[in-house]
Design an enzyme around this catalytic site. Structure first.
Site, PDB file in Angstrom:
ATOM      1  N   GLY A 287     -24.268 -16.532  31.363  1.00 15.19           N
ATOM      2  CA  GLY A 287     -22.872 -16.694  31.748  1.00 15.19           C
ATOM      3  C   GLY A 287     -22.032 -15.651  31.051  1.00 15.19           C
ATOM      4  O   GLY A 287     -22.517 -14.885  30.214  1.00 15.19           O
ATOM      5  N   LEU A 288     -20.760 -15.640  31.378  1.00 18.79           N
ATOM      6  CA  LEU A 288     -19.835 -14.675  30.781  1.00 18.79           C
ATOM      7  C   LEU A 288     -19.693 -14.882  29.284  1.00 18.79           C
ATOM      8  O   LEU A 288     -19.940 -15.980  28.764  1.00 18.79           O
ATOM      9  CB  LEU A 288     -18.455 -14.814  31.429  1.00 18.79           C
ATOM     10  CG  LEU A 288     -18.336 -14.409  32.898  1.00 18.79           C
ATOM     11  CD1 LEU A 288     -16.958 -14.783  33.443  1.00 18.79           C
ATOM     12  CD2 LEU A 288     -18.591 -12.917  33.073  1.00 18.79           C
TER      13      LEU A 288
ATOM     14  N   SER B 139     -26.927 -11.657  29.923  1.00 18.14           N
ATOM     15  CA  SER B 139     -27.911 -11.220  30.929  1.00 18.14           C
ATOM     16  C   SER B 139     -27.280 -11.151  32.321  1.00 18.14           C
ATOM     17  O   SER B 139     -27.564 -11.968  33.177  1.00 18.14           O
ATOM     18  CB  SER B 139     -29.155 -12.109  30.902  1.00 18.14           C
ATOM     19  OG  SER B 139     -28.873 -13.468  30.740  1.00 18.14           O
TER      20      SER B 139
END
Length: 179
Positions: A10-11, A83
């Protein structure tokens, strides 16, 4: 007990490390667990890599390699790393499954507005000011998973609820018992 990999993506600021730490802490008395945090990996294993796509992919591949080594020895590995590229995460999954390790992808989802408002490290402010180039979610893409085993919305759910959902999917994949 068999090892496995729980990959939280996630961010920046979405809550990956917070949730991975909470789940790992809950399970640490029941089985061997290890947390591979993206910030720590950048410091100790991938120092010197840039934030170009090839270097980001190399970083993710290094994390995955270490995770597979640990999983091979029965460790339940939590990876908390942005990622950002779907293709790279899918390749990591394929290598893990080929090695016989269950792979659970957890999409830690919080909208950009939420993570910008949180901005605990001040990174979004720097990225918007042009001080950081190739910043995921601002000047570089984040490709959300298409079919994660579980998606948790940290802007809408409590930490306890998110942890419970992650543990439930791990139980469904026989990585934890008796919770």
């Amino acid at each position: 007990m068999r090892g496995g990999i729980v990959w939280l993506t996630g961010l920046s600021g979405a809550g990956k490390s917070t949730l991975a730490t909470a789940v790992a802490r809950e399970l640490a008395t029941r089985r061997p667990v290890e947390l591979l945090d993206g910030d720590d990996i950048r410091t100790f294993l991938s120092a010197g890599l840039s934030f170009s796509r090839p270097d980001r992919d190399t970083n993710v591949q290094r994390i995955a390699y270490v995770a597979r080594l640990l999983a091979k020895h029965g460790v339940l590995v939590f990876v908390a790393a942005i990622s950002p590229y779907r293709e790279t995460r899918d390749a990591v999954r394929a290598l893990s499954e080929a090695a016989g390790h269950p792979f659970i992808e957890v999409y830690v989802n919080a909208p950009l507005e939420t993570v910008v408002a949180r901005d605990v490290k001040g990174l979004y402010k720097k990225a918007h000011a042009g001080e950081i180039s190739s910043f995921t979610g601002v000047s570089d893409p984040y490709e959300p998973p298409l079919h994660p085993e579980v998606e948790v919305r940290t802007d809408m759910s409590s930490q306890a609820d998110c942890v419970s959902r992650i543990v439930a999917i791990m139980a469904a994949h026989a990585l934890v018992h008796g919770l």
